[in-house]
Design a protein around this motif. Structure first.
Motif: not given
Length: 751
Positions: A329-358
């Motif tokens: 992959v040629v990523p838009m962001l460096p791997e430290a972010l795209s595969n690291g802090w911005c990737s929602l890996k299991p069992d690790e705390d991550r920041g997010c924006l969310y939408v709750e829909m009914l």
């Protein structure tokens, strides 16, 4: 008694003056320049209406919609004049030059197929410039004859493979090799991918043979595991190296604190992606709620790390999106972010924006709410694993009923989609499997499962909410827009479908459900694949724009991309707009960004299309490499394209596509019916139509260019509905197939 005098016949009322659209449509279809006399005759106008016609023409000239040709004639500004300056950009599959106008300000450049040069004249090569007489042959296509050579264009780089003292271009449109004089190889090794520049002014006395060039950049061996993707990156100008300041900014990133965020860590959100995915930017959860469904979609909080106009942001905007090749992959962001802090890996705390829909039980949304939170993924699942669990009534290691609840919500959303009537062209992707050395092990269609559709419906719902929320907040969304098919494409579609007894509503009244109904009714008919291909070709391309026109294919009045900010800059802008409008932080959309939304939308639309072309070219080259060992083998195929220079065919086995040149068709005088998408032989009465089943033999595979050439063995050609040798009806373009060597300066084809 004398007969009563006859009453004089009432004078017929003059025809109404054409409106602007009608006049422009007439000029667009006209074969060349026209004057007021031709316009008046066509629309049945009287001399009294001439002043009003002149006034209408003057206003269209002032707007640049029409262009004067001489003193008394005009043409549509999107068509070429009778004589134009052209630059040769490559060759068609028969070896004849293809050119484009040098100075062109329209949205889509016309294509000019050049006639072979006169006897004794050197063949036109890429970069040559000529003044040519132009004849329109349909749509945005023209035929040209050289009137005068006017030199060579500004030297540009040639990307190719260095071999035997020559550079062989990797662009399949360029048939001319370049010779590298002594001392100009820059240390290049045999088989290396290189960039070369034509040597200005040198070698023009060499009227025949290769032109000289010097190697200015060495890009590595094509035998390397990443040789193909490296070639595609260079060919399409894709940025693939991060500046040091960008790498350092990503390396300084840290875990997102809870702070004032909502805490979603107790909710078992899961990611569902492909088996080979490395960046996980969306997680989902669903549960029954009050006779309907509650759905949560959580998206990686890229905006927390990529601040407006910071080095990371400038680089992300420049790239526009990630590019996905079979080997990396040629990523838009460096791997430290795209595969690291911005990737929602299991069992690790991550920041997010969310939408709750009914949603109610029928999939109609009743409310939504956006927020900023801290989450923890409960599992990293694959599409295959989720589908297998669903089919077996299991839960993929999650709490009992978890998978069933996801599918229950999906079925409600799917019901709403079916009621909406969307255009769903389920065209399978091809999956390329490589070994460690980069050799192709297999190529096969990627399975399309209900688990894929589940995530798609959840993401579409979240994207709609983002667009609605930003409109409520009076902030400019970066809409994802998709226009209805153009009038020209609609007429081509209508003409083709009418031959199958299928009708379409008027262009301004057509809906996605009309196409969906056609696809559904054609499912059991032998022409089903043909109709699907034709409808796909007739669609407009989606784009990013702050001005909303809706999304035709999804049948949605408003739509924006929210769900993939790791790999799409458009989504990052939507996140920032939500942060600003909902007061979720200090890192929201800036006034400067709002002021340049239109320019940004145009830029990221271009980078998205560039990425799609590069990804497709990579797959084509891997396919050519995979097929190279099977030259001489026979394959069942179908006609996937009909052109004036031959047929394109697609193999049933693996989706590989290539050309059957005109010279490989039965010896005949062939007529190209563009609207009907078929070739008809005058003497044999044979016809070849889009979607038709044929049998072909692979005659050439060129991994360097990704091109495959086939020979037509047989098929199921049907007799044309007229006597062989009869006069061709209007609207056909004559092409004569001749046997013999094909290439630059070889046997000319009659156009």
């Amino acid at each position: 008694m004398a007969a009563p005098p006859e009453k004089p016949e009432p004078e017929s009322a003059p025809n109404p003056l054409p409106n602007r659209e009608a006049l422009l449509a007439y000029l667009r279809a006209a074969p060349g320049r026209v004057g007021k006399t031709e316009i008046s005759r066509h629309f049945g106008l009287t001399s009294d209406q001439r002043p009003a016609l002149r006034e209408l023409m003057a206003s269209l000239k002032d707007e640049g919609r029409i262009a004067p040709v001489g003193r008394r004639t005009i043409r549509h500004s999107a068509t070429l004049p009778d004589m134009a300056a052209l630059e040769v950009i490559g060759t068609d599959p028969d070896g004849d030059p293809i050119a484009r106008p040098i100075n062109w300000e329209g949205a889509e450049k016309p294509v000019v197929y050049m006639r072979p040069e006169r006897s004794g004249q050197p063949a036109l090569a890429p970069g040559d410039r000529v003044l040519a007489r132009i004849t329109r042959i349909g749509g945005n296509k023209y035929e040209g004859r050289t009137f005068k050579r006017i030199g060579t264009g500004t030297p540009s780089r040639v990307l190719g493979i260095y071999t035997n003292g020559m550079v062989e271009p990797v662009d399949r449109r360029s048939r001319a090799n370049w010779i590298i004089p002594a001392g100009e190889a820059n240390g290049a090794q045999e088989g290396e991918l290189v960039q070369a520049e034509p040597i200005p002014g040198a070698g023009r006395e060499r009227l025949m043979g290769p032109r000289p060039a010097r190697i200015v950049e060495r890009l590595g061996s094509m035998d390397d595991p990443r040789g193909v993707s490296r070639l595609c990156i260079a060919a399409h100008g894709i940025p693939d190296e991060f500046l040091d300041e960008v790498i350092q900014a990503a390396a300084r990133a840290e875990a997102t604190p809870l702070g004032k965020r909502d805490d979603l860590r107790d909710i078992p959100l899961v990611t569902i992606d492909g088996e080979d995915a490395r960046d996980f930017d969306d997680a989902v959860f669903a549960e029954p709620r009050e006779g309907g469904w509650r759905i949560l979609v959580a998206i990686a909080d890229v905006a927390h790390y990529v601040r407006p106009n910071a080095p990371l942001d400038r680089e992300a905007k420049h790239r526009g999106n990630s590019v996905y090749f079979p080997d990396h992959v040629v990523p838009m962001l460096p791997e430290a972010l795209s595969n690291g802090w911005c990737s929602l890996k299991p069992d690790e705390d991550r920041g997010c924006l969310y939408v709750e829909m009914l949603f109610d039980s029928g999939g109609t949304k009743t409310s939504h709410r956006f927020g900023r939170a801290l989450m923890r993924s409960a599992a990293r699942l694959t599409y295959e694993k989720v589908q297998a669990a669903r089919d077996a009534g299991e839960d993929a290691g999650l709490a009992e009923g978890h998978i069933a609840r996801l599918y229950g919500a999906f079925e409600a959303l799917l019901a709403a989609r079916l009621r909406r009537g969307t255009l769903d062209l389920d065209l399978p992707e091809r999956r390329v499997v490589l070994d460690a050395s980069g050799k192709v092990l297999s190529i096969a269609p990627r399975a399309r499962l209900d688990s894929h559709r589940l995530i798609e419906e959840f993401m579409i719902a979240a994207n709609v909410c983002a667009a609605e929320e930003l409109e409520r907040l009076h902030l400019p969304p970066m809409y994802r827009i998709h226009d209805r098919p153009s009038d020209e494409k609609m007429e081509t579609l209508r003409s083709f479908l009418s031959g199958l007894g299928i009708s379409l509503p008027a262009s301004n009244a057509v809906k996605p459900r009309d196409f969906a109904h056609i696809l559904e009714t054609m499912q059991e008919r032998p022409e089903s694949r043909l109709v699907s291909e034709t409808i796909l070709r007739g669609q407009s391309q989606a784009e990013y724009n702050p001005e909303n026109i809706g999304h035709f294919g999804l049948a949605l009045p408003r739509y924006a991309h929210f769900t993939s900010p790791i790999r799409r800059y458009a989504d990052l802008l939507v996140h920032r707009a939500l942060i600003r409008g909902l007061h979720l932080g200090e890192d929201g959309l800036t006034d400067a960004e709002i002021g340049t939304m239109a320019e940004t939308g145009e830029h990221i639309t271009k980078t998205e299309r560039r990425a799609a072309l590069a990804e497709r070219d990579a797959v084509d080259r891997y396919l050519a490499a995979y097929m190279a060992d099977r030259v001489g083998a026979d394959f069942p195929a179908r006609v996937s394209g009909v052109t004036r220079f031959g047929l394109f065919v697609t193999l049933e086995e693996n989706g590989a596509s290539g050309i059957v040149p005109m010279a490989a068709l039965p010896d005949d005088q062939w007529f190209h019916e563009e609207a009907a998408m078929r070739l008809i032989g005058r003497r044999t009465g044979l016809t070849f139509t889009l979607g038709q089943e044929v049998e072909v033999r692979l005659s050439e595979a060129v991994p360097r260019t990704g091109s495959l050439t086939f020979q037509l063995l047989q098929g199921t050609p049907q007799a044309a509905p007229r006597k062989a040798g009869g006069t061709p009806p209007r609207g056909r373009q004559k092409i004569t197939a001749r046997k013999g060597k094909q290439g630059r300066g070889a046997a000319p084809r009659a156009r």
